[in-house]
Design a protein around this motif. Sequence first.
Motif, PDB file in Angstrom:
ATOM      1  N   PHE A   1       2.567 -65.797 -63.029  1.00 55.77           N
ATOM      2  CA  PHE A   1       1.496 -66.110 -62.522  1.00 55.77           C
ATOM      3  C   PHE A   1       1.590 -66.380 -60.937  1.00 55.77           C
ATOM      4  O   PHE A   1       2.420 -67.355 -60.988  1.00 55.77           O
ATOM      5  N   ALA A   2       0.605 -65.845 -60.103  1.00 58.40           N
ATOM      6  CA  ALA A   2       0.624 -66.099 -58.673  1.00 58.40           C
ATOM      7  C   ALA A   2      -0.544 -65.978 -58.224  1.00 58.40           C
ATOM      8  O   ALA A   2      -1.338 -65.217 -58.732  1.00 58.40           O
ATOM      9  N   SER A   3      -0.816 -66.496 -56.882  1.00 59.71           N
ATOM     10  CA  SER A   3      -2.289 -66.567 -56.151  1.00 59.71           C
ATOM     11  C   SER A   3      -2.091 -66.954 -54.968  1.00 59.71           C
ATOM     12  O   SER A   3      -1.074 -67.625 -54.483  1.00 59.71           O
ATOM     13  N   ASP A   4      -3.046 -66.604 -53.969  1.00 58.30           N
ATOM     14  CA  ASP A   4      -3.389 -66.980 -52.754  1.00 58.30           C
ATOM     15  C   ASP A   4      -1.786 -66.866 -51.876  1.00 58.30           C
ATOM     16  O   ASP A   4      -1.462 -67.779 -51.167  1.00 58.30           O
ATOM     17  N   ASN A   5      -1.868 -65.463 -51.485  1.00 58.11           N
ATOM     18  CA  ASN A   5      -0.678 -65.013 -50.779  1.00 58.11           C
ATOM     19  C   ASN A   5      -1.254 -65.088 -49.238  1.00 58.11           C
ATOM     20  O   ASN A   5      -0.791 -65.110 -48.113  1.00 58.11           O
ATOM     21  N   HIS A   6      -2.580 -64.549 -49.125  1.00 58.52           N
ATOM     22  CA  HIS A   6      -3.515 -64.452 -47.865  1.00 58.52           C
ATOM     23  C   HIS A   6      -2.479 -63.477 -46.970  1.00 58.52           C
ATOM     24  O   HIS A   6      -2.151 -63.937 -45.657  1.00 58.52           O
ATOM     25  N   LEU A   7      -1.859 -62.466 -47.186  1.00 55.04           N
ATOM     26  CA  LEU A   7      -1.304 -61.465 -46.536  1.00 55.04           C
ATOM     27  C   LEU A   7      -2.182 -61.166 -45.213  1.00 55.04           C
ATOM     28  O   LEU A   7      -3.126 -60.647 -45.559  1.00 55.04           O
ATOM     29  N   GLY A   8      -1.499 -60.911 -44.320  1.00 53.19           N
ATOM     30  CA  GLY A   8      -2.331 -60.725 -43.059  1.00 53.19           C
ATOM     31  C   GLY A   8      -2.731 -61.991 -42.116  1.00 53.19           C
ATOM     32  O   GLY A   8      -3.192 -61.653 -40.899  1.00 53.19           O
ATOM     33  N   ALA A   9      -2.610 -63.109 -42.713  1.00 52.40           N
ATOM     34  CA  ALA A   9      -3.014 -64.123 -41.893  1.00 52.40           C
ATOM     35  C   ALA A   9      -1.828 -64.934 -41.429  1.00 52.40           C
ATOM     36  O   ALA A   9      -0.944 -65.213 -42.131  1.00 52.40           O
ATOM     37  N   PRO A  10      -1.852 -65.657 -40.414  1.00 55.18           N
ATOM     38  CA  PRO A  10      -3.099 -65.674 -39.319  1.00 55.18           C
ATOM     39  C   PRO A  10      -2.935 -64.378 -38.626  1.00 55.18           C
ATOM     40  O   PRO A  10      -3.809 -63.790 -37.885  1.00 55.18           O
ATOM     41  N   ASN A  11      -1.708 -63.516 -38.812  1.00 53.82           N
ATOM     42  CA  ASN A  11      -1.731 -62.326 -38.070  1.00 53.82           C
ATOM     43  C   ASN A  11      -0.558 -61.644 -38.815  1.00 53.82           C
ATOM     44  O   ASN A  11       0.228 -62.241 -39.536  1.00 53.82           O
ATOM     45  N   LYS A  12      -0.315 -60.202 -38.677  1.00 53.31           N
ATOM     46  CA  LYS A  12       0.517 -59.421 -39.404  1.00 53.31           C
ATOM     47  C   LYS A  12       1.898 -59.995 -39.255  1.00 53.31           C
ATOM     48  O   LYS A  12       3.055 -59.711 -39.903  1.00 53.31           O
ATOM     49  N   LYS A  13       2.179 -60.068 -37.722  1.00 51.15           N
ATOM     50  CA  LYS A  13       3.732 -60.385 -37.621  1.00 51.15           C
ATOM     51  C   LYS A  13       4.131 -61.770 -38.267  1.00 51.15           C
ATOM     52  O   LYS A  13       5.172 -62.038 -38.799  1.00 51.15           O
ATOM     53  N   MET A  14       3.188 -62.733 -38.179  1.00 51.59           N
ATOM     54  CA  MET A  14       3.474 -64.082 -38.862  1.00 51.59           C
ATOM     55  C   MET A  14       3.530 -64.100 -40.351  1.00 51.59           C
ATOM     56  O   MET A  14       4.041 -64.620 -41.168  1.00 51.59           O
ATOM     57  N   SER A  15       2.759 -63.060 -40.884  1.00 48.42           N
ATOM     58  CA  SER A  15       2.709 -62.880 -42.425  1.00 48.42           C
ATOM     59  C   SER A  15       3.781 -62.122 -43.127  1.00 48.42           C
ATOM     60  O   SER A  15       3.929 -62.291 -44.152  1.00 48.42           O
ATOM     61  N   LEU A  16       4.504 -61.246 -42.235  1.00 47.83           N
ATOM     62  CA  LEU A  16       5.342 -60.223 -42.766  1.00 47.83           C
ATOM     63  C   LEU A  16       6.553 -61.109 -43.448  1.00 47.83           C
ATOM     64  O   LEU A  16       7.020 -60.681 -44.631  1.00 47.83           O
ATOM     65  N   PRO A  17       7.127 -62.184 -43.110  1.00 50.19           N
ATOM     66  CA  PRO A  17       8.159 -62.994 -43.650  1.00 50.19           C
ATOM     67  C   PRO A  17       7.595 -63.334 -45.124  1.00 50.19           C
ATOM     68  O   PRO A  17       8.420 -63.387 -45.933  1.00 50.19           O
ATOM     69  N   ARG A  18       6.449 -63.737 -45.147  1.00 51.71           N
ATOM     70  CA  ARG A  18       5.776 -64.279 -46.420  1.00 51.71           C
ATOM     71  C   ARG A  18       5.997 -63.209 -47.355  1.00 51.71           C
ATOM     72  O   ARG A  18       6.018 -63.175 -48.695  1.00 51.71           O
ATOM     73  N   GLU A  19       5.315 -61.930 -46.931  1.00 54.70           N
ATOM     74  CA  GLU A  19       5.169 -60.711 -47.635  1.00 54.70           C
ATOM     75  C   GLU A  19       6.497 -60.409 -48.308  1.00 54.70           C
ATOM     76  O   GLU A  19       6.632 -59.861 -49.340  1.00 54.70           O
ATOM     77  N   LYS A  20       7.776 -60.376 -47.354  1.00 54.27           N
ATOM     78  CA  LYS A  20       9.010 -59.934 -47.849  1.00 54.27           C
ATOM     79  C   LYS A  20       9.566 -60.898 -48.950  1.00 54.27           C
ATOM     80  O   LYS A  20      10.094 -60.440 -49.852  1.00 54.27           O
ATOM     81  N   LYS A  21       9.024 -62.237 -48.754  1.00 51.86           N
ATOM     82  CA  LYS A  21       9.470 -63.170 -49.876  1.00 51.86           C
ATOM     83  C   LYS A  21       8.865 -62.939 -51.020  1.00 51.86           C
ATOM     84  O   LYS A  21       9.355 -63.098 -52.430  1.00 51.86           O
ATOM     85  N   PHE A  22       7.469 -62.482 -51.291  1.00 53.57           N
ATOM     86  CA  PHE A  22       6.738 -62.401 -52.398  1.00 53.57           C
ATOM     87  C   PHE A  22       7.248 -61.053 -52.885  1.00 53.57           C
ATOM     88  O   PHE A  22       7.416 -61.158 -54.170  1.00 53.57           O
ATOM     89  N   VAL A  23       7.560 -59.891 -52.107  1.00 58.05           N
ATOM     90  CA  VAL A  23       8.215 -58.948 -52.708  1.00 58.05           C
ATOM     91  C   VAL A  23       9.428 -59.168 -53.601  1.00 58.05           C
ATOM     92  O   VAL A  23       9.958 -58.576 -54.536  1.00 58.05           O
ATOM     93  N   ASN A  24      10.229 -59.831 -52.806  1.00 55.19           N
ATOM     94  CA  ASN A  24      11.469 -60.479 -53.579  1.00 55.19           C
ATOM     95  C   ASN A  24      11.517 -61.133 -54.723  1.00 55.19           C
ATOM     96  O   ASN A  24      12.118 -60.757 -55.618  1.00 55.19           O
ATOM     97  N   TRP A  25      10.212 -62.016 -54.653  1.00 57.77           N
ATOM     98  CA  TRP A  25       9.795 -62.545 -56.072  1.00 57.77           C
ATOM     99  C   TRP A  25       9.533 -61.468 -56.968  1.00 57.77           C
ATOM    100  O   TRP A  25       9.812 -61.770 -58.397  1.00 57.77           O
TER     101      TRP A  25
END
Length: 250
Positions: free
Chosen positions: A11-35
């Motif tokens: 179970f996972a929730s509340d990634n808010h990809l795209g916030a506060p902008n795409k550049k700052m969101s990208l490392p979090r997106e890559k981490k989530f994809v790794n998960w």
Amino acid sequence: MNIPKGKNIYFASDNHLGAPNKKMSLPREKKFVNWLDNVKQDAAAIFLLGDLFDFWFEYKTVVPKGFTRTLGKLAEISDAGIPIYYFVGNHDLWMNGYFEEELNIPVYHKPKTFTFNNKTFLIGHGDGLGPGDKGYKRMKKVFTNPFCKWLFRWLHPDLGVKLAQYLSVENKLISGEEDAKFLGEDNEWLVQYCKRKEAQKHHDFYVFGHRHLPLEINLNETSKYINLGDWINYYTYGVFDGETFKLHTF
């Protein structure tokens, strides 16, 4: 659903990809994809409990640009036969067929009961539930009104998406979010909602997101409320192995 030995439900929730902008969101997106890559090895199912995106709106032939890594990984996992279930949050209320048609992922707009290995779960995002939060509840009625959605679709996507992204970040009434601080059981609306539900019908676990706080609260001796936290500050997720539910950090 019976969970095979050696398998887990995630179970996972509340990634808010795209916030506060795409550049700052990208490392979090890559981490989530790794998960996602990690958990697919032993996942019986994956539940995503909303606000995967900070804004999502499906026009008739257009969806917001970006999030290719996430959408591609979800498609890969779904195509491999691992079921994924999605519950819309207050930032992605406007899903209307894209996940079902493109990714074969069912989408739910309200909390739903599931049974895994004789354990009952009530699962949802969590926005607008319980007492209080009247400002957001009024705003949600506007957002989900078919006529209002029809009007918004007449905005060019470049204008509509930009406007919605700005409001999503700046307007807390629209976002429906409070500061992520534990308010005590008596003041946590989701806790009160779960207690009322438990008084009506027993569930072993109540699993929600939205609060951006990893929480585990016993409602009684046999029932527990769990909030999954988020992928902004905590990077927490839930694991059910068929008997016990635990929160972990990635």
